[in-house]
Design a protein around this motif. Structure first.
Motif, PDB file in Angstrom:
ATOM      1  N   THR A 215      -2.011  -4.328   6.624  1.00 15.57           N
ATOM      2  CA  THR A 215      -0.762  -3.891   5.995  1.00 15.57           C
ATOM      3  C   THR A 215      -0.739  -2.373   5.844  1.00 15.57           C
ATOM      4  N   ILE A 216      -1.864  -1.832   5.391  1.00 16.18           N
ATOM      5  CA  ILE A 216      -1.886  -0.383   5.171  1.00 16.18           C
ATOM      6  C   ILE A 216      -1.760   0.367   6.499  1.00 16.18           C
ATOM      7  N   ALA A 278       0.687   3.800   0.402  1.00 20.15           N
ATOM      8  CA  ALA A 278      -0.531   3.118   0.838  1.00 20.15           C
ATOM      9  C   ALA A 278      -1.447   2.854  -0.355  1.00 20.15           C
ATOM     10  N   TYR A 279      -1.504   3.817  -1.252  1.00 19.02           N
ATOM     11  CA  TYR A 279      -2.358   3.687  -2.437  1.00 19.02           C
ATOM     12  C   TYR A 279      -1.840   2.578  -3.350  1.00 19.02           C
ATOM     13  N   GLN A 282      -2.682  -0.709  -1.898  1.00 16.85           N
ATOM     14  CA  GLN A 282      -4.114  -0.948  -2.029  1.00 16.85           C
ATOM     15  C   GLN A 282      -4.463  -1.386  -3.464  1.00 16.85           C
TER      16      GLN A 282
ATOM     17  N   THR B   8      -9.812   3.887  -0.607  1.00 18.35           N
ATOM     18  CA  THR B   8      -8.375   4.064  -0.748  1.00 18.35           C
ATOM     19  C   THR B   8      -7.983   5.508  -0.506  1.00 18.35           C
TER      20      THR B   8
END
Lengths: 292, 452
Positions: A215-216, A278-279, A282, B8
């Motif tokens: 996904t990211i 994205a973070y 996550q 991340t």
């Protein structure tokens, strides 16, 4: 003496990485940021403008229209693509297919085609004048809608990207499935679980981490959409604007508009947005992982 | 947990760095030195300097894409054996300008001579990236060239290039297709629209011409119609697509676009050549440099095509405009300017002109244009027609008073964002031109022009 030597040993291991990291990674970002603080004009030359370029970017309707387009793309294309990749991975992993090797390779093959070539190839198929669509129209007397028209072109690009990346994502998911201990399946079968139950209770939870990574990557890929619209633009210049995606806009500002400064600001804004999204994904993925 | 967070951050950082790739292209905000040229017209001294450079010899790097320059280079090297010319095709049009701008900005790899189209030259002369050739006596070449191209290489009093060719427009048409459907050669644009309707009705696959929105073509037609949307006075610029000439163009051309009477095929595409070959694109209104392109690109059309004067906005009118055409310029950062100028003169004024004409180019020099050998030449491709007579007549009828924006390269690059909507069916041509005007004004203001 000995202390000094020990500390240098560490640097010797990390040094090559840090040098390359600084050169190809930190330096371009720092340089782009530096560029973005100036403004170069045909009349008046270069002046330091602080964060003016960022202010302009935040209020630039063309930039936000580009951003909206990739956000829509992300919301629609990525779920479809990952769902298809998941189906393919589960099908191969089920062991109930004949010729899994062939199936795996053929789904993955489009990823090996360079994006530029893929876009060109699809562009020729999409052509309503002299392409496959045009030929179908001629042969069967149809009037299929033009896939390169302003209304449909984003959908057509989504189709190309899905075709390109289903196989890649399938491999990520499939390799995650391969590390599941088969004794779990046997235990489940002994407990009377069917295939669907196994998928739901064992395989999908095992895939969470891989899905998150996929996904990211897909989020980053969507925000950075460039090749396909840039190439199809030659075939459909009126449907794909120069600000169709943020990256295309940045490219155009640099190379047609000589606005390296503003282009750098756009790139940094887009980079920060991508990083934040994205973070967030996550974090959400990790929290759900912690809950289960 | 810490591992996860680092992971991340790394992913986010990857995202950022990938974004930045688009922007990480060489540009130095601190280092643009205008480097004002010394423009003192001291002709004999300049001539001596050029001759001395030729005697000394050396190497010249020439960036150009025009094919007939190959013969020119061969002739130049034969005449001046001490000079070596390195002819490089650094891309056509915009691609080459991008490379050139980058080389100038970087301050290295700059060629000694560059081919620059007339519409793009102001962008370079204004930034003082190309040399004012008056230093070498170029201002004394007035009368050598036809007025249109000669005006195009000027910016103020400065001469920033030598005209290499010109593109007075004419109507190129496929006589076979016209005859088959009983279509007369259109003398006016109203006739042209009528011919478009008649042809498309007779054969739904055939179109009078193609158009998907082309900035150069549109501005050329507005030019011919008497529109003067760009007024340029140094750094003061006005953009107005509301004038009567522009309206004359939009009201007629809108009929072709709305009626779907022009083929939706971009020029220079494979589909375009195919259409020109099989007769589904029956005519082109285009610059005088087209014959060589037709002969090489549309071989199936041999014997079928003819050339007629450009259709007029008023019956009996005699106005044309230019479409394309290039100059040769010397970048300010060139290493050997005197030698570069010697090459320019050879290619644009001396023996090189005839070599290019023999190769099928359309010159900008009055001597060649009026010579009987040029005018009487019969072209087998055009059924033995003396094509140059028509084209040379067009060259004499180019309407004056036109100027391009000093940043026309950028303006043209966003033409399809704005006027393109008229072709996609979302707006009218006038609305499209209005938003093109707005985009051009905005960019001009950002670049420090005073825009009205």
């Amino acid at each position: 003496m000995a202390v000094t030597r020990r500390s240098w040993t560490g640097w010797r291991f990390a040094g090559p990485f840090l040098a390359v990291f600084a050169l190809v990674y930190v330096a371009p970002i720092a340089y782009s940021f530096y560029l973005s603080l100036f403004r170069t004009r045909l009349i008046g030359g270069t002046t330091f403008v602080g964060f003016d370029n960022y202010v302009q970017a935040v209020g630039d309707p063309q930039f936000w229209s580009a951003f909206g387009r990739v956000a829509l793309f992300l919301a629609v294309q990525v779920p479809i693509m990952l769902f298809l990749a998941l189906l393919a991975a589960l099908a191969i992993d089920s062991g109930r297919l004949y010729g899994t090797g062939f199936f795996r390779i053929s789904v993955f093959l489009p990823y090996a085609v360079p994006a530029a070539v893929a876009a060109l190839m699809w562009g020729f198929m999409y052509g309503a004048q002299f392409g496959l669509v045009g030929d179908l129209n001629d042969a069967f007397g149809l009037s299929l809608p033009d896939p390169l028209s302003a209304e449909l072109v984003l959908l057509s690009i989504g189709n190309i990207v899905t075709w390109e990346f289903v196989g890649y994502n399938m491999l990520i998911l499939y390799s995650a499935l391969r590390v599941v201990n088969p004794s779990l399946y046997e235990a489940a079968q002994i407990d009377g679980a069917g295939q669907l139950r196994i998928v739901w209770a064992i395989k999908l939870p095992a895939l969470r981490g891989a899905l998150l990574v996929a996904t990211i990557f897909s989020i980053i890929g969507s925000f950075h959409l460039f090749n396909e619209p840039a190439i199809l633009r030659n075939l459909a210049p009126n449907a794909i604007t120069t600000y169709f995606t943020p990256n295309l806009y940045a490219y155009w500002l640099s190379f047609a508009g000589q606005r390296f400064d503003y282009s750098a600001a756009i790139a940094i804004v887009m980079g920060v947005i991508t990083m934040v999204v994205a973070y967030a994904v996550q974090l959400r993925g990790m929290r759900r992982g912690a809950l289960s | 947990m810490t591992t996860n967070r680092r992971h991340t951050l790394l992913l986010g950082a990857v995202a950022l760095s990938m974004s930045l790739l688009a922007a990480a292209c060489g540009a130095d905000p601190g280092g643009s030195d205008p480097g004002g040229g010394s423009a003192a017209p001291a002709s004999t001294a300049a001539a001596n300097e050029v001759q001395a450079a030729l005697d000394a010899g050396g190497t010249l790097k020439v960036w150009a894409w025009e094919p007939t320059l190959k013969q020119v280079v061969a002739g130049f090297q034969a005449k001046y054996p001490k000079v070596t010319v390195d002819l490089v095709n650094a891309g056509t049009g915009n691609d080459q300008y991008t490379a050139l701008q980058n080389a100038i900005k970087a301050g290295s790899g700059v060629p000694d001579v560059a081919q620059i189209e007339y519409y793009a030259l102001p962008q370079f002369s204004l930034a003082k990236s190309v040399t004012d050739l008056r230093a070498f006596g170029a201002d004394q070449l007035q009368g050598t060239f036809t007025p249109g191209p000669w005006a195009s290489v000027h910016s103020g009093a400065g001469v920033y290039g030598l005209p290499m060719d010109s593109g007075p427009m004419a109507l190129f048409y496929n006589k076979d297709v016209f005859d088959k459907h009983g279509i007369e050669v259109p003398a006016t644009w109203d006739d042209f629209v009528a011919a478009a309707e008649k042809l498309h009705a007779a054969d739904p696959k055939a179109y009078i011409t193609n158009d998907t929105g082309d900035a150069g073509f549109t501005t050329s037609l507005i030019w011919q119609a008497g529109g003067r949307p760009y007024q340029v006075d140094g750094t003061s610029v006005a953009v107005n697509f509301g004038d009567a000439g522009t309206q004359k163009f939009t009201s007629t051309w809108q009929k072709l676009v709305s009626g779907k009477l022009v083929a939706p095929i971009g020029s220079w595409s494979d589909a375009w050549y195919k259409g020109l070959s099989d007769g589904t694109i029956a005519s082109l209104v285009i610059g005088a440099w087209m014959p060589a392109n037709l002969e090489s690109g549309v071989k199936a059309g041999a014997g079928k095509w003819r050339v007629a004067p450009m259709p007029q906005w008023e019956s009996g009118g005699k106005a044309t405009s230019e479409n394309g055409g290039s100059s040769l310029a010397v970048p300010e950062a060139a290493a050997n300017k005197a030698l570069a100028y010697a090459f320019l003169k050879y290619a644009a004024v001396e023996e090189g002109v005839q070599a290019r004409v023999d190769g099928g180019a359309f010159p900008a020099t009055t001597a060649q244009l009026s010579s009987p050998a040029f005018q009487d030449k019969e072209f087998p491709y055009f059924g033995g027609q003396q094509v140059n007579k028509v084209l040379a007549e067009s060259a004499n009828q180019v309407a004056d008073g036109w100027s391009y924006l000093p940043y026309q390269v950028y303006a043209n690059s966003v033409f399809n964002d704005t006027v393109g909507k008229a072709y996609a069916g979302g707006a009218t041509l006038s609305e499209g031109l209005k938003s093109w005007q707005d985009a051009s004004i905005k960019y001009g203001q950002e670049q420090g022009f005073s825009v009205r």
